[in-house]
Design a protein around this motif. Structure first.
Motif, PDB file in Angstrom:
ATOM      1  N   VAL A 521       0.848  -1.201   0.000  1.00  0.00           N
ATOM      2  CA  VAL A 521       0.000   0.000   0.000  1.00  0.00           C
ATOM      3  C   VAL A 521       0.881   1.248   0.000  1.00  0.00           C
ATOM      4  N   GLY A 522       0.510   2.257  -0.791  1.00  0.00           N
ATOM      5  CA  GLY A 522       1.293   3.479  -0.929  1.00  0.00           C
ATOM      6  C   GLY A 522       1.407   4.260   0.368  1.00  0.00           C
ATOM      7  N   THR A 523       2.466   5.053   0.469  1.00  0.00           N
ATOM      8  CA  THR A 523       2.769   5.790   1.699  1.00  0.00           C
ATOM      9  C   THR A 523       1.603   6.640   2.174  1.00  0.00           C
ATOM     10  N   ARG A 524       1.045   7.451   1.293  1.00  0.00           N
ATOM     11  CA  ARG A 524      -0.004   8.379   1.714  1.00  0.00           C
ATOM     12  C   ARG A 524      -1.397   7.753   1.692  1.00  0.00           C
ATOM     13  N   GLU A 525      -1.460   6.436   1.455  1.00  0.00           N
ATOM     14  CA  GLU A 525      -2.748   5.736   1.441  1.00  0.00           C
ATOM     15  C   GLU A 525      -2.959   4.867   2.672  1.00  0.00           C
ATOM     16  N   PHE A 526      -1.907   4.722   3.503  1.00  0.00           N
ATOM     17  CA  PHE A 526      -1.998   3.836   4.667  1.00  0.00           C
ATOM     18  C   PHE A 526      -3.202   4.162   5.546  1.00  0.00           C
ATOM     19  N   GLY A 527      -3.347   5.436   5.885  1.00  0.00           N
ATOM     20  CA  GLY A 527      -4.416   5.819   6.810  1.00  0.00           C
ATOM     21  C   GLY A 527      -5.797   5.692   6.222  1.00  0.00           C
ATOM     22  N   GLY A 528      -5.890   5.521   4.893  1.00  0.00           N
ATOM     23  CA  GLY A 528      -7.193   5.458   4.245  1.00  0.00           C
ATOM     24  C   GLY A 528      -7.734   4.060   4.035  1.00  0.00           C
ATOM     25  N   TYR A 529      -7.078   3.053   4.622  1.00  0.00           N
ATOM     26  CA  TYR A 529      -7.530   1.666   4.471  1.00  0.00           C
ATOM     27  C   TYR A 529      -8.007   1.100   5.804  1.00  0.00           C
ATOM     28  N   ARG A 530      -9.070   0.337   5.723  1.00  0.00           N
ATOM     29  CA  ARG A 530      -9.522  -0.445   6.880  1.00  0.00           C
ATOM     30  C   ARG A 530      -9.142  -1.902   6.614  1.00  0.00           C
ATOM     31  N   VAL A 531      -8.482  -2.530   7.595  1.00  0.00           N
ATOM     32  CA  VAL A 531      -7.925  -3.870   7.396  1.00  0.00           C
ATOM     33  C   VAL A 531      -8.681  -4.881   8.239  1.00  0.00           C
ATOM     34  N   ASP A 532      -9.013  -6.018   7.623  1.00  0.00           N
ATOM     35  CA  ASP A 532      -9.581  -7.153   8.350  1.00  0.00           C
ATOM     36  C   ASP A 532      -8.600  -8.314   8.200  1.00  0.00           C
ATOM     37  N   ALA A 533      -7.797  -8.518   9.236  1.00  0.00           N
ATOM     38  CA  ALA A 533      -6.737  -9.536   9.172  1.00  0.00           C
ATOM     39  C   ALA A 533      -7.292 -10.954   9.142  1.00  0.00           C
ATOM     40  N   TYR A 534      -8.611 -11.112   9.308  1.00  0.00           N
ATOM     41  CA  TYR A 534      -9.206 -12.447   9.388  1.00  0.00           C
ATOM     42  C   TYR A 534     -10.128 -12.732   8.208  1.00  0.00           C
ATOM     43  N   ALA A 535     -10.059 -11.845   7.198  1.00  0.00           N
ATOM     44  CA  ALA A 535     -10.840 -12.052   5.987  1.00  0.00           C
ATOM     45  C   ALA A 535      -9.944 -12.633   4.895  1.00  0.00           C
TER      46      ALA A 535
END
Length: 545
Positions: A521-535
């Motif tokens: 994921v790009g540097t300035r896009e990190f904060g714009g993602y929601r992650v589901d580590a179990y999906a």
């Protein structure tokens, strides 16, 4: 979901005592997912209430950093102390005073840095093998012995050897504290307790400046021997207290002992109902196992070389560059301000007193940074901190150009700007760096990653320590405040790097960060993602509109 469960179950099946500790393997996955959700929902106030002992042990271990912060200011301040200069220095006809030559200033300052590099590198091996607690206790024993050498030093070579040897255990402390703090606390406390490491630096420097101010006019050898002796006030009581410190539960997970990890987590939580704490600890350990296995699927290695392979190379670059920015953004000039104040034309007594005030502002800045970090995030504070430091340093340079060295108003204006530099540095770049390095590295390589970043910091510090005296020292460049132009330019270069390379990691668990880095994921896009580590698959990442 089934595929993910099977992968995790196969991994857990290889761990010693896993079935006995966690029951069925499918349940391990469910416990981990529940722990992840709980961690996201945990507020700062709830985390403080549920994990008071984790906070206490993190604070106590980080207190060892005070010793390094104390000595860093101590040695540089000695260069401005008449008693120290008369005993160890040479007479300079140009100024009519005794001076420690620029080459010996470099040698003494860099002896500590080289020693800490040795200690930091060794810590990456020993902590991975023996755990945090045993290595810390051994380091406290070493520093107690090594302090004798600078205390009884009769010449500069003996003092140099003593500073080098003292630097070795300081390297252990400096790399151990942020890693330990990030591992024993939940996400809500992680940033605050890693940033507290920097507050310990500020406390150490403040205590050192206060001691130096008290002895600045003392003409005897005790003006510098007593400040050396005060270092014994830390390791002995810390050893007695930290003998009872719990080991990091992540360390136990990495050596395949989840049963001990669960016991360690139970010690770090509150003394509430035993049933609830046991369930919470089991869930947290399950999440650690899940994170550990996720990272092993990306890269099995745990050596220093693995920090430069694949996905880890980007993470290593971030932690190393974030730490290298600290000395290059002007801390050689402003972080130990007494010598600069003296060379700028202020009287000795006033210089030591202003240093005390500046380092008091530094401690205040770190405390305010706790609040700012929670609302603004790591990237924003670090980026605009570098921008402000650049502006301040350039202003110091312009003041120096526009006024003569005999101008009292100009000298005090430069000193005031450097006090502002201290406040801004400890509000932004200084403390936030520790949160960045504690969160960026993967859990399996955290100790080595933190050690590498600290080694890069010490290498950068050596370069800065070589350059700065030749610019400031009246027997060399005698640039005075114009030194600000050089360090302002360096701070701007790191501002540019931060803009393009430093991502925002606030509000992400370790396993979520693993996925963001693995997916590139790009540097300035990190904060714009929601992650589901179990999906599964693409469902693990979702762009937040």
């Amino acid at each position: 979901m089934a595929t993910e469960k099977n992968d995790t179950a196969e991994a857990v099946d290889t761990l010693e005592d896993a079935p006995r500790t966690f029951g069925t393997l499918d349940k391990t996955f469910d416990l981990a997912k529940h722990a992840n959700n709980e961690e996201h929902n945990l507020t700062l106030r709830e985390a403080l209430r549920q994990y008071p002992r984790a906070v206490m042990w993190s604070i106590l271990l980080s207190t060892s950093i005070i010793m390094e912060g104390y000595d860093i200011v101590l040695m540089s301040s000695f260069f401005a102390q008449p008693a120290f200069s008369e005993h160890f220095g040479t007479y300079d006809p140009g100024t009519g005073k005794y001076q420690i030559t620029a080459s010996w200033q470099n040698g003494l300052s860099n002896a500590v840095s080289v020693g800490t590099m040795v200690g930091a590198f060794a810590n990456g091996y020993f902590t991975h093998k023996f755990g945090y607690r045993k290595v810390l206790l051994a380091s406290l024993c070493l520093i107690t012995v090594f302090i004798f050498i600078p205390f009884f030093a009769v010449n500069l070579p003996m003092l140099l050897v003593g500073e080098f040897l003292c630097g070795i255990p300081w390297g252990f402390f400096a790399t151990m504290a942020p890693a330990y703090a990030s591992e024993i606390c939940p996400m809500a406390l992680r940033g605050h307790l890693t940033v507290y490491v920097n507050l310990c630096w500020a406390f150490g420097q403040l205590i050192s400046a206060g001691v130096q101010a008290g002895f600045s006019e003392n003409p005897t050898q005790w003006a510098y021997r007593i400040p050396f002796a005060i270092q014994w006030a830390w390791p002995i009581p810390l050893f007695a207290v930290l003998w009872f410190a719990p080991e990091s539960p992540w360390y136990y997970v990495r050596i395949n002992r989840p049963d001990l990890a669960e016991k360690s987590l139970a010690r770090l939580g509150s003394a509430g109902p035993s049933g609830r704490m046991k369930t919470s600890a089991r869930e947290a350990v399950a999440m650690m196992i899940h994170t550990n296995e996720l990272e092993k699927r990306v890269d099995e290695g745990t050596s220093y070389l693995d920090c430069f392979r694949g996905v880890e190379l980007r993470r290593t670059e971030i932690v190393c560059m974030a730490f290298a920015a600290q000395p290059f953004c002007g801390s050689s000039m402003g972080g130990t301000p007494t010598y600069f104040f003296v060379q700028a034309g202020l009287p000795n007594t006033i210089s030591f007193q202003m240093s005390c005030g500046g380092l008091g502002l530094a401690a205040l800045g770190t405390i305010i940074a706790w609040w700012l970090m929670q609302h603004l995030g790591r990237r924003t504070l670090y980026l605009w901190g570098l921008g402000l430091l650049t502006a301040i340093l350039l202003t110091v340079g312009f003041i120096s150009v526009g006024t003569s060295s005999a101008s009292v108003a100009g000298n005090y204006a430069q000193a005031t700007m450097m006090l502002l530099w201290l406040f801004v540095y400890y509000l932004t770049v200084g403390p936030i760096c520790y949160a960045i390095i504690g969160e960026t590295s993967s859990t399996r390589l955290r100790t080595k990653s933190v050690c590498l970043s600290r080694i890069v910091y010490y290498a950068a510090q050596i370069v800065c320590n070589v350059v700065n005296p030749y610019m400031l020292n009246p027997t060399a460049g005698d640039w005075k405040g114009k030194t600000g132009f050089f360090w302002g330019g360096m701070a701007f270069l790191f501002f540019v790097w931060t803009w393009f390379r430093l991502p925002e990691m606030r509000g992400k668990t370790f396993e979520e960060l693993d996925i963001l880095f693995a997916r590139g994921v790009g540097t300035r896009e990190f904060g714009g993602y929601r992650v589901d580590a179990y999906a599964e698959g693409d469902a693990a990442l979702r762009k937040v509109e």
